[in-house]
Scaffold this active site. Structure first.
Site, PDB file in Angstrom:
ATOM      1  CG  ASP A 130      -2.162   0.908   0.955  1.00  0.00           C
ATOM      2  OD1 ASP A 130      -2.062   1.783   0.065  1.00  0.00           O
ATOM      3  OD2 ASP A 130      -3.190   0.758   1.636  1.00  0.00           O
TER       4      ASP A 130
HETATM    5  C1  BGC Z   1      -4.906   3.365  -0.067  1.00  0.00           C
HETATM    6  C2  BGC Z   1      -5.006   2.352  -1.191  1.00  0.00           C
HETATM    7  C3  BGC Z   1      -4.823   3.044  -2.516  1.00  0.00           C
HETATM    8  C4  BGC Z   1      -3.484   3.739  -2.515  1.00  0.00           C
HETATM    9  C5  BGC Z   1      -3.145   4.433  -3.817  1.00  0.00           C
HETATM   10  C6  BGC Z   1      -3.654   4.221  -0.183  1.00  0.00           C
HETATM   11  O1  BGC Z   1      -3.728   5.283   0.709  1.00  0.00           O
HETATM   12  O2  BGC Z   1      -4.915   2.687   1.167  1.00  0.00           O
HETATM   13  O3  BGC Z   1      -6.245   1.698  -1.131  1.00  0.00           O
HETATM   14  O4  BGC Z   1      -4.917   2.136  -3.562  1.00  0.00           O
HETATM   15  O5  BGC Z   1      -3.474   4.722  -1.478  1.00  0.00           O
HETATM   16  O6  BGC Z   1      -3.887   5.591  -3.986  1.00  0.00           O
END
Ligand code: BGC
Length: 669
Positions: A219
């Site tokens: 993530d």
């Molecule tokens: C989120 C993810 C997301 C990623 C990219 C993160 O803060 O938890 O779900 O895909 O950002 O934007």
């Protein structure tokens, strides 16, 4: 296509670190760079340099998709979002999320499907199949135990092994059958070790036991130490940080990681690039067609929770439409899954005016409580006094449900509760239209209103969809994918205040209806609940045995009403006598079927060994205990219409203890 032999060690390491917020590294033009964007509800066109997000089609939230109980519609949403990806040159869509809606407080509940692992898994699998059938990759997220947002980078999730295997992994396991291109490791630690550097989770469970062969992405900013994550078999660190490659070089020099481990990850990255570039792009829809699809999905996800005195459908007359969300509905929660749309969503009153030209519709969208002063409410109460019916648009909304923060309360705001109660004093025919991505406590007002229509976070087509249900063009067919408790005090995690260190999953298996039904606790609306404009009767249950653990369960659904409608039939299994704790019932199959007015339709569902097994801590494997199982078929987890039973006798060698003389009914636990 390049092989790793054609890459220097430095390049192989560089390949494991993103180039920027949404691209993989192209190694100075040696390789194609992959573009990865959010999210499940459309394509999020964010420019990370300016922070601006260009508009695109906003589809219903995954919580809403789940309440359609239609894998076909989940697939359709996946396919259509993939078409948007193709237009934007997106290679990998960072979705779907299959985390279990463990508590209604989780800020990201609208991004997730359900409190039930089977429903979550089936819907996610269909969604992934949809996206990938158009040649676009997905990222199944957030692996795992990411069920709250509170202190999400540090607070550790702690579940016992059986709970992990029975509640939190199965949605991933089912979704993995669709072979997502990537899996995203979550922010939170699990058992004290960050998910993104947790070798047991990523290498042993995800790759080993669940057989995932693709790329594991972190993530965003979830990697705390590059070589630790690599050692856990995490392949791609997103986004890059200044010393990311040096961190890997240090780990290699110090002997914490080996060149072979770097090569394995680099190989998986190359295979991903090859898979992406080799996939045939299939675009089925044009831009202009996608809005109608978003509205179609929303229409089936809307849930009629309460309908007394024939309040709905609206027959016309003098109708007041008011409330904070009447003009500008919150159509998604906030954060990375939010998709801004430039579709001009009409107010609900305008939609109703067009559909009911002979009615007198009075709109109060502007008056309350947009202004911080409560001006204007008096006008609503006055108009309500003489109206035939009042429709009030209330809910949670973007600011309340969103990423990075949990809710602290599940009641509506004071102003909204006041609006409902004071309106109900003037008019006994109040219809509440509720915009929310998770459960809402309605105890203050539920008895004062005639109808409640949950329109969820329905994407940009929400008001057209709501109109069609409200005026009866379409009979509602959504059902709750999560239980609505009476209040926060009733949820199984009520005693667990987050402390920033450990979030203990003390309720174990008893999440959602597994808790309420096992403990026989009253709920506001049960899991699987949803009314229609017709009644269905369930008849003629037959259970056909194919093998000791395989069955075909069939029954008739009869539409006893005067219009065509869809029904979601649910099949739960109960282990009647068990030597381990088992939830009172567990969803093991479901079907959504269209039954024409007055017609009878035969529905047939299959059960296999997974419907009867539990994860045995003792044996460290899935196990079926000999004995009696009830097969319950019904319209919700609390509205069981047909019950049958099967007796399972496994081969003698697979059973451990046989006690003939004394058995505990499950209720005694
Ligand atoms: C989120 C993810 C997301 C990623 C990219 C993160 O803060 O938890 O779900 O895909 O950002 O934007």
């Amino acid at each position: 296509m390049k092989t790793i032999k054609e890459l220097t060690l430095r390049e192989r390491m560089q390949l494991l670190i993103g180039k920027d917020f949404k691209h993989t590294d192209d190694l100075s033009g040696k390789l194609p760079s992959l573009k990865m964007v959010d999210g499940a509800h459309g394509v999020r066109k964010k420019d990370y340099a300016t922070g601006e997000i260009a508009p695109s089609v906003a589809f219903p939230s995954l919580s809403m998709v789940a309440s359609t109980w239609s894998p076909e519609l989940a697939r359709l949403q996946g396919e259509t979002v993939a078409d948007e990806c193709i237009d934007e040159g997106v290679d990998i869509l960072l979705a779907p999320g299959v985390n279990i809606k463990r508590s209604p407080l989780c800020g990201r509940n609208f991004e997730y499907f359900s409190e039930d692992p089977y429903l979550s898994g089936e819907m996610a699998k269909a969604y992934i199949e949809g996206v990938q059938s158009h040649g676009v990759g997905t990222s199944l997220k957030h692996f795992c135990l990411n069920n709250s947002e509170y202190d999400r980078n540090y607070q550790s999730s702690e579940a016992d092994k059986r709970t992990l295997y029975e509640i939190y992994l199965p949605a991933f396991r089912r979704a993995l059958e669709a072979e997502p291109y990537t899996v995203m490791a979550s922010y939170n630690p699990v058992g004290g070790i960050h998910a993104a550097e947790n070798r047991r989770l990523l290498a042993d469970i995800l790759r080993g036991e669940l057989g995932f062969r693709g790329v594991v992405i972190s993530d965003w900013f979830a990697v705390h130490c590059g070589w630790r994550s690599l050692r856990a078999t995490l392949d791609l660190r997103m986004p890059p940080l200044q010393y990311a490659r040096e961190e890997l070089e240090y780990g290699l020099r110090a002997g914490y990681i080996t060149e072979a481990e770097i090569d394995e990850a680099a190989e998986r990255m190359l295979a991903l690039i090859e898979r992406v570039k080799g996939a045939k792009k299939v675009r089925k829809t044009e831009k202009g067609e996608r809005h109608a699809i978003a509205a179609e999905i929303a229409r089936e996800g809307i849930v009629l929770l309460k309908n007394e005195g024939g309040a709905l459908p609206l027959a016309g007359g003098d109708i007041v439409v008011a409330g904070p969300f009447e003009m500008k509905p919150p159509y998604l929660g906030s954060g990375s899954a939010y998709i801004p749309t430039d579709y001009s969503i009409k107010s609900l009153a305008s939609e109703l005016k067009a559909a009911l030209p002979d009615s007198r519709i009075t709109e109060f969208g502007w008056a309350f409580p947009r202004s911080s002063k409560r001006v204007g409410a008096g006008y609503i109460y006055k108009a309500a006094y003489t109206a035939d019916k009042v429709v009030l648009c209330v809910g949670t909304g973007e600011g309340v449900e969103g990423e990075d923060k949990d809710r602290t309360d599940i009641r509506l705001s004071f102003e909204q509760e006041e609006l409902i109660l004071k309106t109900a004093k003037q008019n006994p025919h109040v219809i509440v239209v509720l915009y929310a991505g998770s459960a809402v406590d309605m105890s203050a007002w539920i008895d004062r209103v005639e109808a409640v229509l949950l329109v969820g976070f329905g994407g940009e087509g929400i008001h057209e969809a709501a109109r069609d249900i409200l005026v009866g063009r379409v009979a509602p067919s959504g059902k709750l994918a999560e239980s609505f408790p009476l209040s926060l005090a009733d949820i199984p995690q009520a005693a667990n205040a987050p402390n920033g260190f450990v979030d203990r999953y003390e309720e174990g298996l008893l999440v959602g209806y597994r808790y309420y039904d096992t403990k026989e606790k009253e709920v506001l609306f049960p899991f699987g609940h949803g009314l229609s404009y017709v009644d269905f009767s369930y008849e003629d249950l037959k259970i056909e045995k194919k093998s000791e653990t395989d069955y075909i369960v069939s029954f008739d659904i009869v539409n006893t009403g005067e219009r065509d409608a869809k029904e979601v039939a649910q099949l739960y299994v109960r282990d009647v006598f068990s030597y381990v704790t088992r939830p009172r019932r567990e969803l093991r199959a479901f079907a959504k079927v269209l039954v024409r007015a007055g017609e009878r339709r035969r529905v047939s569902l299959t059960l296999d060994a997974s419907a009867f097994a539990f994860y045995s801590d003792m044996l460290d494997e899935w196990h079926i205990e000999d004995g009696m199982f009830e097969i319950e078929v019904g319209a919700s987890s609390r509205d069981i219409r047909l019950v049958g039973r099967v007796e399972i006798t496994m081969p003698e060698g697979e059973q451990y203890t046989t006690v003939y003389h004394y058995q505990h009914p499950t209720e005694f636990f």
